[in-house]
Write a protein that holds these residues in place. Structure first.
Motif, PDB file in Angstrom:
ATOM      1  N   LYS A  29      35.056  10.325  12.691  1.00 11.97           N
ATOM      2  CA  LYS A  29      34.199  10.152  11.503  1.00 11.97           C
ATOM      3  C   LYS A  29      33.407   8.848  11.588  1.00 11.97           C
ATOM      4  N   THR A  30      33.967   7.829  12.259  1.00 12.57           N
ATOM      5  CA  THR A  30      33.293   6.542  12.416  1.00 12.57           C
ATOM      6  C   THR A  30      31.972   6.706  13.156  1.00 12.57           C
ATOM      7  N   ILE A  31      31.940   7.568  14.144  1.00 10.68           N
ATOM      8  CA  ILE A  31      30.725   7.777  14.933  1.00 10.68           C
ATOM      9  C   ILE A  31      29.672   8.482  14.100  1.00 10.68           C
ATOM     10  N   GLU A  32      30.096   9.496  13.368  1.00 10.19           N
ATOM     11  CA  GLU A  32      29.157  10.249  12.535  1.00 10.19           C
ATOM     12  C   GLU A  32      28.541   9.371  11.443  1.00 10.19           C
ATOM     13  N   PHE A  38      22.374   8.090  11.520  1.00  6.29           N
ATOM     14  CA  PHE A  38      21.737   8.510  10.273  1.00  6.29           C
ATOM     15  C   PHE A  38      20.226   8.294  10.314  1.00  6.29           C
ATOM     16  N   VAL A  39      19.806   7.100  10.737  1.00  3.89           N
ATOM     17  CA  VAL A  39      18.377   6.770  10.734  1.00  3.89           C
ATOM     18  C   VAL A  39      17.597   7.657  11.711  1.00  3.89           C
ATOM     19  N   LEU A  40      18.104   7.812  12.932  1.00  2.00           N
ATOM     20  CA  LEU A  40      17.408   8.673  13.895  1.00  2.00           C
ATOM     21  C   LEU A  40      17.387  10.127  13.419  1.00  2.00           C
ATOM     22  N   GLY A  41      18.498  10.591  12.874  1.00  2.61           N
ATOM     23  CA  GLY A  41      18.561  11.970  12.385  1.00  2.61           C
ATOM     24  C   GLY A  41      17.625  12.219  11.230  1.00  2.61           C
ATOM     25  N   GLU A  42      17.584  11.311  10.285  1.00  4.46           N
ATOM     26  CA  GLU A  42      16.690  11.465   9.136  1.00  4.46           C
ATOM     27  C   GLU A  42      15.228  11.348   9.539  1.00  4.46           C
ATOM     28  N   SER A  43      14.931  10.408  10.427  1.00  2.00           N
ATOM     29  CA  SER A  43      13.530  10.221  10.820  1.00  2.00           C
ATOM     30  C   SER A  43      12.998  11.415  11.603  1.00  2.00           C
ATOM     31  N   MET A  44      13.850  12.084  12.341  1.00  2.00           N
ATOM     32  CA  MET A  44      13.423  13.245  13.127  1.00  2.00           C
ATOM     33  C   MET A  44      13.726  14.552  12.396  1.00  2.00           C
ATOM     34  N   ASP A  45      14.298  14.464  11.193  1.00  4.95           N
ATOM     35  CA  ASP A  45      14.647  15.631  10.383  1.00  4.95           C
ATOM     36  C   ASP A  45      15.574  16.581  11.134  1.00  4.95           C
ATOM     37  N   ILE A  46      16.594  15.986  11.758  1.00  2.27           N
ATOM     38  CA  ILE A  46      17.577  16.759  12.515  1.00  2.27           C
ATOM     39  C   ILE A  46      18.821  16.912  11.644  1.00  2.27           C
ATOM     40  N   PRO A  47      19.414  18.095  11.600  1.00  2.00           N
ATOM     41  CA  PRO A  47      20.569  18.304  10.718  1.00  2.00           C
ATOM     42  C   PRO A  47      21.788  17.469  11.128  1.00  2.00           C
ATOM     43  N   ALA A  48      22.593  17.169  10.125  1.00  3.55           N
ATOM     44  CA  ALA A  48      23.837  16.425  10.368  1.00  3.55           C
ATOM     45  C   ALA A  48      24.828  17.329  11.073  1.00  3.55           C
ATOM     46  N   VAL A  49      25.760  16.708  11.755  1.00  9.13           N
ATOM     47  CA  VAL A  49      26.775  17.457  12.489  1.00  9.13           C
ATOM     48  C   VAL A  49      28.002  17.637  11.595  1.00  9.13           C
ATOM     49  N   ARG A  50      28.675  18.729  11.752  1.00 11.69           N
ATOM     50  CA  ARG A  50      29.887  19.020  10.969  1.00 11.69           C
ATOM     51  C   ARG A  50      31.096  18.951  11.893  1.00 11.69           C
ATOM     52  N   GLY A  51      32.264  18.775  11.336  1.00 10.63           N
ATOM     53  CA  GLY A  51      33.488  18.853  12.104  1.00 10.63           C
ATOM     54  C   GLY A  51      33.969  17.539  12.680  1.00 10.63           C
ATOM     55  N   PHE A  52      33.487  16.423  12.155  1.00  7.97           N
ATOM     56  CA  PHE A  52      33.925  15.123  12.656  1.00  7.97           C
ATOM     57  C   PHE A  52      34.857  14.415  11.677  1.00  7.97           C
ATOM     58  N   ASP A  53      35.413  15.167  10.749  1.00 12.08           N
ATOM     59  CA  ASP A  53      36.306  14.561   9.763  1.00 12.08           C
ATOM     60  C   ASP A  53      37.657  14.198  10.364  1.00 12.08           C
ATOM     61  N   ALA A 109      13.325  19.715  19.928  1.00  9.36           N
ATOM     62  CA  ALA A 109      12.247  20.701  19.962  1.00  9.36           C
ATOM     63  C   ALA A 109      12.688  22.134  19.713  1.00  9.36           C
ATOM     64  N   PHE A 110      13.948  22.458  19.940  1.00 10.49           N
ATOM     65  CA  PHE A 110      14.369  23.844  19.797  1.00 10.49           C
ATOM     66  C   PHE A 110      15.415  24.047  18.707  1.00 10.49           C
ATOM     67  N   GLY A 111      15.529  23.094  17.783  1.00  8.91           N
ATOM     68  CA  GLY A 111      16.468  23.208  16.678  1.00  8.91           C
ATOM     69  C   GLY A 111      15.820  23.783  15.438  1.00  8.91           C
ATOM     70  N   PRO A 112      16.595  23.924  14.372  1.00 12.32           N
ATOM     71  CA  PRO A 112      16.068  24.513  13.135  1.00 12.32           C
ATOM     72  C   PRO A 112      14.997  23.653  12.466  1.00 12.32           C
ATOM     73  N   HIS A 144      21.906  21.095  18.528  1.00 10.08           N
ATOM     74  CA  HIS A 144      20.796  20.668  17.676  1.00 10.08           C
ATOM     75  C   HIS A 144      21.337  19.888  16.485  1.00 10.08           C
ATOM     76  N   ASN A 145      21.793  18.665  16.746  1.00 11.99           N
ATOM     77  CA  ASN A 145      22.310  17.844  15.666  1.00 11.99           C
ATOM     78  C   ASN A 145      21.980  16.382  15.929  1.00 11.99           C
ATOM     79  N   ARG A 146      22.080  15.594  14.884  1.00 13.62           N
ATOM     80  CA  ARG A 146      21.674  14.197  14.996  1.00 13.62           C
ATOM     81  C   ARG A 146      22.613  13.348  15.833  1.00 13.62           C
ATOM     82  N   LEU A 147      23.851  13.728  15.964  1.00 12.53           N
ATOM     83  CA  LEU A 147      24.783  12.957  16.782  1.00 12.53           C
ATOM     84  C   LEU A 147      24.432  13.087  18.264  1.00 12.53           C
ATOM     85  N   LEU A 148      24.211  14.305  18.728  1.00 10.71           N
ATOM     86  CA  LEU A 148      23.812  14.495  20.122  1.00 10.71           C
ATOM     87  C   LEU A 148      22.454  13.850  20.376  1.00 10.71           C
TER      88      LEU A 148
END
Length: 188
Positions: A29-32, A38-53, A109-112, A144-148
């Motif tokens: 969860k620390t990495i997520e 967060f900043v790169l994901g939001e700026s590129m409008d990439i969805p958040a990743v699930r399953g890191f709890d 380029a190939f995400g939602p 296709h997630n912001r963590l990757l």
């Protein structure tokens, strides 16, 4: 001459991989929750990743792979500088840069949220839709997630920096090898 040597950069990347391995294994969860993710994901409008709890078998496997990568890169730095800088890292750095760049491009380029699958406006009154995103149902959909994207972006930048630094250091290493060869030739 480079401000920071390629050995220092590669050591930093290796320690970064070992640190990530620890967090993927014990506290994913620390990495997520990192600001860069967060900043790169939001700026590129990439969805958040699930399953890191909580830690999972897949994250444990990822941690082992990152640990192996970090340790093997650290060990490879103990090779002779002439071989390490000119041959091993001279081929590894551009290859790792290129692969990281491909994954950055693919995850964006190939995400939602891709601009390839959004609708565009040709005029102010009409909108013509382009292709819409359809999940394939394969494991590639999980890329296709912001963590990757964030991890591969950092990797891409680090390996590009390493590659450029190695190119700057190459002439000094070749000159050092030439002088050593001349000394050996004169001593015999």
């Amino acid at each position: 001459m480079a401000l920071i040597s390629s050995t220092t950069i590669i050591t930093s990347i290796s320690l970064f991989h070992l640190t990530l391995a620890y967090f993927f294994l014990f506290r994913p969860k620390t990495i997520e929750d990192q600001a860069l993710v967060f900043v790169l994901g939001e700026s590129m409008d990439i969805p958040a990743v699930r399953g890191f709890d909580v830690p999972s078998p897949a994250l444990a496997l990822l941690a082992v792979i990152l640990a192996f990568s970090g340790i093997s890169d650290l060990v490879s730095l103990s090779m002779p500088e002439e071989f390490s800088s000119l041959y091993y890292w001279g081929t590894q750095a551009p290859l790792r840069f290129f692969l990281s760049m491909l994954l950055v491009a693919y995850s964006y380029a190939f995400g939602p949220s891709s601009p390839l699958f959004s609708s565009s406006s040709s005029s102010s009154s009409t909108r013509r839709p382009t292709h819409s995103y359809k999940a394939s149902g394969s494991g590639a959909d999980h890329l296709h997630n912001r963590l990757l994207f964030s991890f591969m972006f950092v990797e891409m930048m680090a390996w590009f920096w390493t590659w450029i630094t190695l190119r700057e250091e190459r002439s000094a290493i070749v000159e050092k090898m030439r002088k050593q060869h001349e000394r050996e030739a004169h001593s015999h």
